[in-house]
Scaffold this motif. Structure first.
Motif, short mmCIF file in Angstrom:
data_model
loop_
_atom_site.label_atom_id
_atom_site.label_comp_id
_atom_site.label_asym_id
_atom_site.label_seq_id
_atom_site.Cartn_x
_atom_site.Cartn_y
_atom_site.Cartn_z
N PRO A 161 0.83 -1.21 0.00
CA PRO A 161 0.00 0.00 0.00
C PRO A 161 0.87 1.26 0.00
O PRO A 161 1.98 1.28 0.55
CB PRO A 161 -0.79 -0.10 1.30
N PRO B 154 -2.90 2.10 9.09
CA PRO B 154 -3.86 3.05 9.68
C PRO B 154 -4.74 3.67 8.59
O PRO B 154 -4.25 4.09 7.54
CB PRO B 154 -2.97 4.10 10.32
N ASN B 155 -6.05 3.70 8.85
CA ASN B 155 -7.01 4.32 7.94
C ASN B 155 -7.21 5.76 8.41
O ASN B 155 -7.94 6.01 9.37
CB ASN B 155 -8.33 3.55 7.95
N GLU C 247 -8.70 8.35 6.94
CA GLU C 247 -10.00 8.96 6.66
C GLU C 247 -11.09 8.50 7.63
O GLU C 247 -11.86 9.30 8.15
CB GLU C 247 -10.43 8.66 5.23
N GLU C 248 -11.18 7.21 7.87
CA GLU C 248 -12.27 6.67 8.67
C GLU C 248 -11.85 6.22 10.07
O GLU C 248 -12.68 5.80 10.87
CB GLU C 248 -12.93 5.51 7.93
N TYR D 76 -8.02 0.57 11.24
CA TYR D 76 -6.97 0.00 10.41
C TYR D 76 -7.56 -0.75 9.23
O TYR D 76 -8.67 -1.25 9.30
CB TYR D 76 -6.10 -0.96 11.23
N LEU D 77 -6.79 -0.85 8.17
CA LEU D 77 -7.12 -1.66 7.02
C LEU D 77 -6.10 -2.78 6.92
O LEU D 77 -4.90 -2.53 7.04
CB LEU D 77 -7.08 -0.82 5.73
N LYS D 78 -6.58 -4.00 6.72
CA LYS D 78 -5.66 -5.11 6.54
C LYS D 78 -5.23 -5.17 5.08
O LYS D 78 -6.05 -5.00 4.18
CB LYS D 78 -6.30 -6.43 6.93
N SER D 79 -3.96 -5.40 4.87
CA SER D 79 -3.44 -5.50 3.51
C SER D 79 -2.59 -6.75 3.40
O SER D 79 -1.74 -7.01 4.27
CB SER D 79 -2.61 -4.25 3.18
#
Length: 166
Positions: free
Chosen positions: A46, A107-108, A110-111, A114-117
């Motif tokens: 990412p 780390p997300n 905007e919202e 966390y986002l998993k990648s």
């Protein structure tokens, strides 16, 4: 000379070449390799993690990160021109399994949260690995500590099994 020693590992026609400083006290014996440096490509990194620190953290899930290649370093510093993968030298440990992918939490902003990648890991060269000895250099099938039955004994066992109607 020092530059050549530090710039490895060297691959010649996809065969690794390990260099060691020679002296009059050098013993000519094959060392058991418990750790080995290997070039890895990390795919689908990412954008938020495409920094030197982020790539180092990702590489640490595969082994001990040593150095990013020049192009990856340039792209992580300039924050543009990102290629499809990041490339680094990672020191692999014979006691651990090779990872084909790693999952990281980004780390997300905007919202929140966390986002998993999922990041795919590609090894430019996979060293032969013995799970019996936990060393690099030979596979489990070629392990020197593995006891081999003589061919005539295997034939005898087969004949006695066949005689019993199995």
């Amino acid at each position: 000379m020092e530059q050549v020693m530090q710039d490895g590992p060297w691959l010649i026609r996809n065969n690794p070449l390990f260099l060691k400083q020679w002296s009059t006290n050098t013993e000519l014996k094959k060392e058991e390799l418990k750790k080995i440096p290997v070039w890895v490509k990390m795919h689908d990194v990412p954008l938020a993690a495409y920094t030197e620190d982020g790539l180092s953290l990702i590489a640490s899930k595969v082994g001990t990160p040593k150095i990013l290649d020049n192009e990856t370093t340039k792209m992580s510093l300039d924050s543009w021109g990102r290629s499809g993968y990041a490339r680094a030298i990672v020191e692999l440990d014979a006691d651990k399994e090779l990872e084909d992918s790693v999952t990281v939490a980004i780390p997300n902003v905007e919202e929140g949260g966390y986002l998993k990648s999922n990041i795919r890991v590609e090894y430019e060269w996979k060293p032969p690995h013995c799970k019996t000895c936990n060393v690099f250099g030979h596979g489990t099938d070629e392990c020197p500590t593995k006891v081999k039955e003589p061919a005539d004994k295997r034939d005898h066992v087969k004949e006695s099994v066949d005689d019993q109607g199995f």
